[in-house]
Design a protein around this motif. Structure first.
Motif, PDB file in Angstrom:
ATOM      1  N   ALA A 208      36.765  35.911  44.765  1.00 24.67           N
ATOM      2  CA  ALA A 208      37.221  36.370  43.361  1.00 24.67           C
ATOM      3  C   ALA A 208      37.090  35.015  42.302  1.00 24.67           C
ATOM      4  N   ASP A 209      36.335  35.513  41.261  1.00 21.71           N
ATOM      5  CA  ASP A 209      36.254  34.601  39.854  1.00 21.71           C
ATOM      6  C   ASP A 209      37.633  34.314  39.283  1.00 21.71           C
ATOM      7  N   ARG A 210      37.681  33.414  38.565  1.00 26.04           N
ATOM      8  CA  ARG A 210      38.872  33.184  37.577  1.00 26.04           C
ATOM      9  C   ARG A 210      39.118  34.244  36.692  1.00 26.04           C
ATOM     10  N   LEU A 211      38.122  34.767  36.282  1.00 25.70           N
ATOM     11  CA  LEU A 211      38.198  36.000  35.272  1.00 25.70           C
ATOM     12  C   LEU A 211      38.710  37.388  35.905  1.00 25.70           C
ATOM     13  N   VAL A 212      38.704  37.225  37.094  1.00 23.74           N
ATOM     14  CA  VAL A 212      39.049  38.546  37.700  1.00 23.74           C
ATOM     15  C   VAL A 212      40.635  38.904  37.427  1.00 23.74           C
ATOM     16  N   PRO A 213      40.887  40.346  37.061  1.00 25.00           N
ATOM     17  CA  PRO A 213      42.351  40.479  36.774  1.00 25.00           C
ATOM     18  C   PRO A 213      42.966  40.412  38.146  1.00 25.00           C
ATOM     19  N   GLY A 214      44.029  39.702  38.079  1.00 21.18           N
ATOM     20  CA  GLY A 214      45.045  39.116  39.062  1.00 21.18           C
ATOM     21  C   GLY A 214      45.494  40.471  39.782  1.00 21.18           C
ATOM     22  N   LEU A 215      45.705  41.616  39.028  1.00 20.05           N
ATOM     23  CA  LEU A 215      46.605  42.686  39.561  1.00 20.05           C
ATOM     24  C   LEU A 215      45.483  43.277  40.548  1.00 20.05           C
ATOM     25  N   LEU A 216      44.415  43.291  40.548  1.00 21.54           N
ATOM     26  CA  LEU A 216      43.552  44.119  41.498  1.00 21.54           C
ATOM     27  C   LEU A 216      43.690  43.295  42.677  1.00 21.54           C
ATOM     28  N   LEU A 217      43.966  41.962  42.732  1.00 17.84           N
ATOM     29  CA  LEU A 217      44.082  41.285  43.839  1.00 17.84           C
ATOM     30  C   LEU A 217      45.331  41.270  44.908  1.00 17.84           C
TER      31      LEU A 217
END
Ligand code: SAH
Length: 425
Positions: A208-217
């Protein structure tokens, strides 16, 4: 008492299916028939615009007239989607004579086949028959759907991911490993695509990237290896090599790898480099586009990137490299002469140099401009201004990346409606 139906999955590829009627029911049935590859013959004096579009595009053949008994020649299945019971019964009768199964929208008891309520999840199709009660079928289907979507793991995964962009040597990796470059959307976790979400919930490894929504993870299944690409040391290009290596290594070891990237993988996302690295290693790789911040961030601020009579173009440009840098690939002088919408990503650091260059080359200083920080998240902030003032206002308001800059008359196009949320500063 009615006898239970016998469930089947019809493999319709290349097989003639006749649809009689061109209204709402036919419009709803035809897409699934086309999706199954059926050779659809539509018989109806008049059809809905959607059906006409299928006919115009050559996806089906339309006979613009009433049903004739010869229409069923060569058919494997017929759908009767007309209101008139007499007309429907006459189609039924011809179908029965030819031993062709007949679905009837008007009279389930008179039909020789029923269409189930359906939900699809990748390669899995769940079809529900409600014992003659379509409402019951839909209710059960609706209850099953979330279970499927929540279900994690390889059971629902294609063993061979169709649509892979890269052909692998015979047998592929031999272990079933693969990579999907998935656009995660701009920030709101609900703005990932359905396909991207499915692949994410099925993944063994997520990079995952820095910009990826944390909630998805937050919602990954347990046991998933999560690689935080932003924590990889070294400079940007070395880090990219490391990421490429991780993708390839994990896939060659048999893992389903999702490379989750903010926005769309190909909009300043280095997705192309990752695709090439996978291809070079013989790893099957697919790309799932995402909702890009270049349109979503303006939208979140109530700014349509195009608007009738206001802007007939939008240009997306990276502001990462300063306009006067020899490394710049952007013709700021040319952009300054455009009338339409300019969307600048990664532009905060160089904002005053960028706006200065645009004004110097002819874009009016009073052109509306806005900056949207962390669009579609709880931290979203918006500054509305003009080209000449926006850099100072953004600095004064303390906006920071990630942020999108929008320049053009679209910035104020919806203002009269006062649709916009409260300004954040
Ligand atoms: N592939 C991404 C862009 C990656 S470049 C996409 O399609 O959106 C990173 C830049 O994207 C940031 O510097 C910022 O300009 C922009 N960006 C990404 N997410 C954003 C968000 N939620 N709000 C505002 N800008 C965003």
């Amino acid at each position: 008492m009615s006898v239970n139906p016998y469930p089947l999955g019809l493999r319709l590829a290349g097989r003639r299916v006749v649809v009689v009627g061109g209204g709402v029911v036919a419009t709803r049935r035809v897409p699934a028939l086309l999706d199954a590859g059926a050779d659809v013959l539509l018989v109806a004096p008049e059809v809905s615009p959607a059906l006409r579009a299928h006919a115009d595009a050559g996806r089906l053949r339309w006979l613009p007239r009433r049903f004739d008994s010869g229409d069923l020649d060569g058919a494997w299945l017929v759908h009767v989607a007309v209101d008139d019971p007499t007309a429907a019964a006459s189609v039924s009768a011809v179908a029965a004579e030819h031993r062709i199964f007949c679905v009837r929208a008007d009279d389930r008891e008179a039909a020789s086949a029923w269409t189930p309520a359906v939900t699809r999840h990748g390669p899995v199709t769940v079809a529900v028959l409600g014992g003659g009660d379509p409402h019951r079928a839909m209710t059960v289907r609706d209850a099953i759907r979330p279970l499927l979507h929540a279900r994690k793991g390889p059971l629902l995964t294609d063993s061979v991911e169709e649509g892979s962009l890269v052909n692998t040597p015979a047998g592929g990796t031999g272990r079933g490993g693969r990579v999907a470059l998935v656009g995660a959307g701009p920030g709101d976790p609900e703005l990932i695509t359905v396909k991207g979400w499915r692949l994410l919930t099925e993944a063994d490894v997520v990079v995952a990237d820095r910009l990826v929504p944390g909630l998805l993870l937050d919602e990954l299944r347990t046991g998933v290896e999560l690689v935080d690409a932003s924590k990889i040391p070294y400079g940007p290009s070395r880090a990219q090599e490391e990421i490429n290596q991780i993708l390839v290594d994990r896939a060659l070891a048999g893992a389903s790898v999702v490379r989750l990237k903010g926005g769309d993988p190909y909009v300043f996302g280095r997705g192309g480099e990752e695709l090439l690295a996978c291809a070079a290693a013989g790893v099957p790789v697919t790309v799932v586009p995402g909702v890009t911040s270049s349109t979503a961030a303006p939208a979140a601020a109530g700014i349509p990137v195009t608007h009738r009579a206001v802007a007939h173009e939008f240009t997306v440009v990276s502001g990462h490299v300063a306009p006067d840098s020899p490394a710049s690939l952007v013709r700021w002088d040319a952009l300054a002469r455009l009338r339409g919408t300019l969307v600048i990503l990664m532009g905060l650091k160089n904002l005053s140099a960028i706006t200065g260059a645009l004004i110097e080359h002819g874009r009016p200083a009073d052109t509306p401009a806005a900056v949207v920080q962390e669009a579609t998240t709880g931290a979203q902030r918006i500054v509305r201004s003009t080209l000449v003032e926006v850099a100072a206002e953004v600095a004064g308001a303390g906006l920071r990346p990630p942020a999108v800059v929008v320049v053009g008359d679209v910035v104020t196009a919806l203002n009269p409606l006062d649709l916009l949320g409260p300004e954040t500063r």
